[in-house]
Motif scaffolding. Structure first.
Motif, PDB file in Angstrom:
ATOM      1  N   ILE A  94       3.880   9.973  -5.707  1.00 25.32           N
ATOM      2  CA  ILE A  94       3.492   8.458  -5.970  1.00 25.32           C
ATOM      3  C   ILE A  94       2.654   7.895  -4.839  1.00 25.32           C
ATOM      4  N   LYS A  95       2.507   8.375  -3.599  1.00 25.10           N
ATOM      5  CA  LYS A  95       1.744   7.969  -2.392  1.00 25.10           C
ATOM      6  C   LYS A  95       0.346   8.425  -2.526  1.00 25.10           C
ATOM      7  N   THR A  96       0.096   9.412  -3.546  1.00 24.08           N
ATOM      8  CA  THR A  96      -1.253   9.927  -3.704  1.00 24.08           C
ATOM      9  C   THR A  96      -1.859   9.039  -5.040  1.00 24.08           C
ATOM     10  N   VAL A  97      -1.148   8.728  -6.098  1.00 26.07           N
ATOM     11  CA  VAL A  97      -1.611   8.018  -6.939  1.00 26.07           C
ATOM     12  C   VAL A  97      -1.985   6.553  -6.500  1.00 26.07           C
ATOM     13  N   HIS A  98      -1.061   6.058  -5.665  1.00 20.73           N
ATOM     14  CA  HIS A  98      -1.246   4.831  -4.775  1.00 20.73           C
ATOM     15  C   HIS A  98      -2.518   4.734  -4.328  1.00 20.73           C
ATOM     16  N   ARG A  99      -3.069   5.795  -3.175  1.00 27.21           N
ATOM     17  CA  ARG A  99      -3.838   5.888  -2.059  1.00 27.21           C
ATOM     18  C   ARG A  99      -5.278   6.150  -3.099  1.00 27.21           C
ATOM     19  N   MET A 100      -5.310   6.872  -4.129  1.00 28.77           N
ATOM     20  CA  MET A 100      -6.477   7.132  -5.001  1.00 28.77           C
ATOM     21  C   MET A 100      -6.886   5.884  -5.606  1.00 28.77           C
ATOM     22  N   ASN A 101      -5.844   5.178  -6.212  1.00 26.21           N
ATOM     23  CA  ASN A 101      -6.259   3.785  -6.846  1.00 26.21           C
ATOM     24  C   ASN A 101      -6.699   2.810  -6.035  1.00 26.21           C
ATOM     25  N   SER A 102      -6.019   2.814  -4.806  1.00 26.10           N
ATOM     26  CA  SER A 102      -6.406   1.858  -3.772  1.00 26.10           C
ATOM     27  C   SER A 102      -7.769   2.036  -3.156  1.00 26.10           C
TER      28      SER A 102
ATOM     29  N   THR B 201       7.713   2.244 -13.514  1.00 24.63           N
ATOM     30  CA  THR B 201       7.769   0.871 -13.398  1.00 24.63           C
ATOM     31  C   THR B 201       8.074   0.219 -12.174  1.00 24.63           C
ATOM     32  N   ALA B 202       8.856   0.807 -11.432  1.00 19.58           N
ATOM     33  CA  ALA B 202       9.328   0.431 -10.298  1.00 19.58           C
ATOM     34  C   ALA B 202       8.014   0.400  -9.170  1.00 19.58           C
ATOM     35  N   MET B 203       7.069   1.433  -9.370  1.00 21.00           N
ATOM     36  CA  MET B 203       6.093   1.520  -8.652  1.00 21.00           C
ATOM     37  C   MET B 203       4.801   0.779  -9.213  1.00 21.00           C
ATOM     38  N   MET B 204       4.736   0.077 -10.138  1.00 23.15           N
ATOM     39  CA  MET B 204       3.800  -0.602 -10.738  1.00 23.15           C
ATOM     40  C   MET B 204       2.992  -1.416  -9.785  1.00 23.15           C
ATOM     41  N   ARG B 205       3.766  -2.017  -9.066  1.00 27.05           N
ATOM     42  CA  ARG B 205       2.895  -2.856  -7.781  1.00 27.05           C
ATOM     43  C   ARG B 205       2.011  -1.970  -6.999  1.00 27.05           C
ATOM     44  N   PHE B 206       2.231  -0.767  -6.772  1.00 26.47           N
ATOM     45  CA  PHE B 206       1.528   0.142  -6.074  1.00 26.47           C
ATOM     46  C   PHE B 206       0.655   1.000  -7.068  1.00 26.47           C
ATOM     47  N   PHE B 207       0.618   1.195  -8.301  1.00 29.04           N
ATOM     48  CA  PHE B 207      -0.008   1.653  -9.198  1.00 29.04           C
ATOM     49  C   PHE B 207      -1.281   1.117  -9.718  1.00 29.04           C
TER      50      PHE B 207
ATOM     51  N   ASP C 224      11.936   5.072  -1.403  1.00 26.25           N
ATOM     52  CA  ASP C 224      13.513   5.318  -0.838  1.00 26.25           C
ATOM     53  C   ASP C 224      14.562   4.791  -1.992  1.00 26.25           C
ATOM     54  N   PHE C 225      14.221   3.776  -2.348  1.00 27.94           N
ATOM     55  CA  PHE C 225      15.015   3.326  -3.456  1.00 27.94           C
ATOM     56  C   PHE C 225      15.067   4.093  -4.844  1.00 27.94           C
ATOM     57  N   VAL C 226      13.815   4.395  -5.156  1.00 24.95           N
ATOM     58  CA  VAL C 226      13.893   5.078  -6.390  1.00 24.95           C
ATOM     59  C   VAL C 226      14.650   6.544  -6.287  1.00 24.95           C
ATOM     60  N   ILE C 227      14.388   7.064  -5.027  1.00 24.54           N
ATOM     61  CA  ILE C 227      14.703   8.525  -4.844  1.00 24.54           C
ATOM     62  C   ILE C 227      16.528   8.408  -4.664  1.00 24.54           C
ATOM     63  N   ALA C 228      16.745   7.218  -3.942  1.00 20.96           N
ATOM     64  CA  ALA C 228      18.186   7.001  -4.142  1.00 20.96           C
ATOM     65  C   ALA C 228      19.252   6.772  -5.213  1.00 20.96           C
ATOM     66  N   SER C 229      18.246   6.291  -6.199  1.00 13.38           N
ATOM     67  CA  SER C 229      18.676   5.929  -7.670  1.00 13.38           C
ATOM     68  C   SER C 229      18.816   7.311  -8.259  1.00 13.38           C
ATOM     69  N   LEU C 230      17.921   8.258  -8.097  1.00 12.95           N
ATOM     70  CA  LEU C 230      17.949   9.609  -8.682  1.00 12.95           C
ATOM     71  C   LEU C 230      18.807  10.608  -7.879  1.00 12.95           C
ATOM     72  N   ALA C 231      19.128  10.482  -6.820  1.00  8.32           N
ATOM     73  CA  ALA C 231      19.769  11.774  -5.929  1.00  8.32           C
ATOM     74  C   ALA C 231      21.131  11.876  -6.605  1.00  8.32           C
TER      75      ALA C 231
ATOM     76  N   GLY D 102       7.030  -8.314   0.569  1.00  9.12           N
ATOM     77  CA  GLY D 102       7.612  -7.470  -0.413  1.00  9.12           C
ATOM     78  C   GLY D 102       7.950  -6.159   0.374  1.00  9.12           C
ATOM     79  N   PRO D 103       8.478  -5.023  -0.205  1.00  6.04           N
ATOM     80  CA  PRO D 103       8.947  -3.801   0.156  1.00  6.04           C
ATOM     81  C   PRO D 103       7.628  -3.284   0.213  1.00  6.04           C
ATOM     82  N   SER D 104       7.592  -2.094   1.294  1.00  4.73           N
ATOM     83  CA  SER D 104       6.495  -1.271   1.519  1.00  4.73           C
ATOM     84  C   SER D 104       6.591  -0.182   0.413  1.00  4.73           C
ATOM     85  N   ILE D 105       5.500   0.649   0.314  1.00  6.04           N
ATOM     86  CA  ILE D 105       5.688   1.715  -0.802  1.00  6.04           C
ATOM     87  C   ILE D 105       6.757   2.774  -0.418  1.00  6.04           C
ATOM     88  N   ASP D 106       6.894   2.993   0.859  1.00  2.00           N
ATOM     89  CA  ASP D 106       8.051   4.006   1.250  1.00  2.00           C
ATOM     90  C   ASP D 106       9.252   3.454   0.979  1.00  2.00           C
TER      91      ASP D 106
END
Length: 206
Positions: free
Chosen positions: A92-100, A162-168, A189-196, A181-185
């Motif tokens: 997720i962070k790589t997609v965000h970084r490359m697009n940014s 969809t949750a990461m669309m703001r960063f994608f 964290d929120f997405v991973i917690a929902s999947l854990a 708004g929330p940071s990417i991390d």
């Protein structure tokens, strides 16, 4: 002979896209003409039109190539060993970084991708579907190892993306950069917690 001809045509198409991208970066999409691209390649505009029927098609090709590089890097991360949560975060962070770096830090490329989203939406949809599928691949691996607990994999993948669309999304990255708004991390964290997996938690609940 046919294979040789196909190779030459493919090579020419690739050269057109490489030159087009360079000119789009240098002068901007709106200011670059098919004649400019043809001149750089020392060919006639008519010859360029043999490979791409419009400037819009060239733009779609350039956008597709740039998006393909993001997809390739995401796929590489998805297929490396290690915990699914760590790989999902890196992906997720790589997609965000490359697009940014590509679209937000470069105003001329931002213009190009904005127009591509308007004129060649199918290219953008295909890219989003591919990124969602790669995210789904990591989530599936996490579910298989017991790291994640997922009842509906396609839905989980779409929700995570969809949750990461703001960063994608290039335009949303630019628009939201200075908005609260929330940071990417925090979002990851929120997405991973929902999947854990909740297996450990439910064991001691009785």
């Amino acid at each position: 002979m046919t294979l040789v001809s196909e190779h030459i045509e493919s090579d020419t198409r690739e050269r057109i896209l490489v030159v087009a991208e360079r000119l789009f970066r240098q002068f901007g999409y709106q200011k670059t003409t098919v004649a400019d691209i043809a001149k750089e390649l020392r060919m006639s505009p008519a010859n360029v039109y043999r490979f791409f029927d419009s400037k819009k098609a060239i733009n779609a090709g350039v956008a597709r190539a740039l998006m393909g590089e993001v997809e390739g890097e995401a796929q590489r991360i998805a297929r490396t060993p290690g915990p699914a949560a760590a790989r999902l975060r890196e992906l997720i962070k790589t997609v965000h970084r490359m697009n940014s770096e590509r679209y937000v830090g470069d105003s001329k490329l931002h213009e190009m991708v904005a127009i591509a989203m308007e004129e060649s939406w199918d290219v953008c949809v295909a890219h989003m579907e591919q990124v969602t599928a790669i995210i789904g691949e990591v989530i599936a691996q996490g579910a298989a190892s017991g790291e994640f607990e997922v009842a509906d994999l396609p839905l989980a993948s779409m929700c995570a993306c969809t949750a990461m669309m703001r960063f994608f999304h290039p335009q949303m990255i630019a628009q939201c950069a200075t908005k609260p708004g929330p940071s990417i991390d925090q979002m990851i964290d929120f997405v991973i917690a929902s999947l854990a997996s909740r297996a450990k938690g439910t064991g001691g609940a009785n």
